[in-house]
Design a protein around this motif. Structure first.
Motif, mmCIF file in Angstrom:
data_model
loop_
_atom_site.group_PDB
_atom_site.id
_atom_site.type_symbol
_atom_site.label_atom_id
_atom_site.label_comp_id
_atom_site.label_asym_id
_atom_site.label_seq_id
_atom_site.Cartn_x
_atom_site.Cartn_y
_atom_site.Cartn_z
ATOM 1 N N ARG A 125 0.742 -1.404 0.124
ATOM 2 C CA ARG A 125 0.035 -0.087 -0.260
ATOM 3 C C ARG A 125 0.880 1.374 -0.107
ATOM 4 N N HIS A 126 0.571 2.225 -0.815
ATOM 5 C CA HIS A 126 1.216 3.431 -0.810
ATOM 6 C C HIS A 126 2.532 3.434 -1.703
ATOM 7 N N ALA A 127 3.011 2.126 -2.065
ATOM 8 C CA ALA A 127 4.377 1.973 -2.803
ATOM 9 C C ALA A 127 4.234 2.374 -4.138
ATOM 10 N N PRO A 128 5.419 3.085 -4.673
ATOM 11 C CA PRO A 128 5.379 3.143 -6.179
ATOM 12 C C PRO A 128 4.854 2.178 -7.008
ATOM 13 N N ILE A 144 4.124 8.053 -7.713
ATOM 14 C CA ILE A 144 4.735 7.908 -6.266
ATOM 15 C C ILE A 144 3.662 8.546 -5.334
ATOM 16 N N TRP A 145 3.602 8.193 -4.256
ATOM 17 C CA TRP A 145 2.629 8.576 -2.984
ATOM 18 C C TRP A 145 3.277 9.738 -2.304
ATOM 19 N N ASP A 146 2.353 10.883 -2.009
ATOM 20 C CA ASP A 146 2.798 12.027 -1.620
ATOM 21 C C ASP A 146 2.382 12.292 -0.101
ATOM 22 N N GLY A 147 1.616 11.458 0.498
ATOM 23 C CA GLY A 147 1.274 11.347 1.663
ATOM 24 C C GLY A 147 -0.352 11.464 1.803
#
Length: 330
Positions: A125-128, A144-147
């Motif tokens: 989860r939330h990985a590239p 990419i996940w920015d938060g």
């Protein structure tokens, strides 16, 4: 209203959206042969005449890099400029996106019915996330996940140097290098690249070329669909089937390369027009064998989910991006 478009080297797909109906419910949609028009403006005007609906904004994904609101298409002699198109078409806003950035933008919004699973894996989860798409050319992108949300990033990785993985591919590299000089992955892993593999296998005597097939290919403006169809027929043509098998192995290797470069443990998505048409070859094991063939990182890649996108993800991404812009502008 928003006009969204998927602008490819072969075809241009345009659709009209009402923000209230959302990005999956276009009011109108039409496909155009890109080479039949001098500019994208001409295509858009033809579409507007067909739909007879006013639009205030447009968002187009294009097959090429977009820099400072300008794009020169890689496989089509069009130069696009957001400001110039906005004025020429009488719109409040025109946005250009790299086509793979548009596909990537759509990935977090895909439904189960929008994909075909090649490797179930385990999604971090939330990985590239990586996207690779062989169509007329070879597109690559990543997220990419920015938060708080995924950010779609474009790339021109398909033009990176082709690295042969075995003796056959090394001979293929020499064959293509003798004709084109630089051998990018796109030269051997795209709609324009598959015929290069076919010619190499034919010329090296891998299998005989039937006279009827030779005549059909000689008369065709686009040989790739013919090669894929002959590879999938029963029984398959040996030369075409071998060409598709080499293509799949190269695609698997480069997808694995991209997964390592961005550490895409969130998944790898195969887009473009070719993967949905060769699902039996992609599911047969050759793709994943090449994908995981990375030495000490084979186990990591074996756990990466791999999925084929089976819907019009680029158009969906362009529509999503354009509608989000309209919402932000109020």
């Amino acid at each position: 209203m928003l006009i969204a478009g998927d602008i490819g080297g072969t075809k241009t797909l345009l659709a009209l959206y009402d923000p209230k109906a959302g990005p999956r419910n276009p009011i109108a949609q039409a496909e155009f042969h890109s080479a039949e028009y001098k500019t994208l403006d001409d295509v858009v005007r033809a579409f507007i005449e067909q739909t007879d609906h006013p639009a205030e904004a447009a968002c187009f994904d294009v097959a090429g890099p977009v820099i400072d609101g300008r794009a020169r298409l890689t496989n089509l002699p069009w130069v696009l400029d957001e400001a110039e198109m906005q004025q020429a078409l009488g719109l409040k806003r025109v946005t250009l996106l790299n086509d793979l950035k548009a596909v990537a933008y759509a990935v977090p919004h895909l439904l189960a019915e929008d994909v075909h699973v090649i490797n179930q894996g385990h999604e971090d989860r939330h990985a590239p996330i990586a996207v690779i798409a062989p169509g007329t050319g070879l597109g690559e992108a990543f997220l990419i996940w920015d938060g708080g949300k995924y950010i779609a990033c474009s790339s021109e990785g398909g033009h990176g140097d082709f690295g042969p993985a075995d003796a056959t591919q090394a001979a293929l590299w020499r064959h293509v290098a003798d004709r084109h000089g630089h051998v990018a992955y796109e030269r051997v892993c795209s709609g324009s690249g598959l015929p290069n593999i076919y010619e190499f296998l034919r010329d090296s005597g891998h299998a005989p070329e039937p006279a009827a097939l030779a005549a059909t290919l000689s008369a065709a403006a686009d040989r790739t669909p013919i090669i894929m169809q002959a590879a999938l027929q029963h029984p398959p043509d040996p030369l075409c089937a071998a060409a598709v098998d080499v293509f799949v192995a190269i695609l698997g290797a480069e997808a694995g390369n991209l997964a390592l470069k961005v550490l895409a443990t969130g998944g790898v998505y195969l887009g473009g027009g070719i993967p949905p048409r060769i699902l039996p070859h992609l599911s047969g094991g050759r793709f994943m064998q090449a994908f995981v063939n990375k030495g000490r990182f084979a186990d990591l890649l074996g756990k990466v989910p791999v999925k084929v996108i089976t819907n019009q993800a680029a158009l969906l991404g362009a529509a999503l991006f354009g509608l989000d812009q309209m919402a932000a502008a109020g």
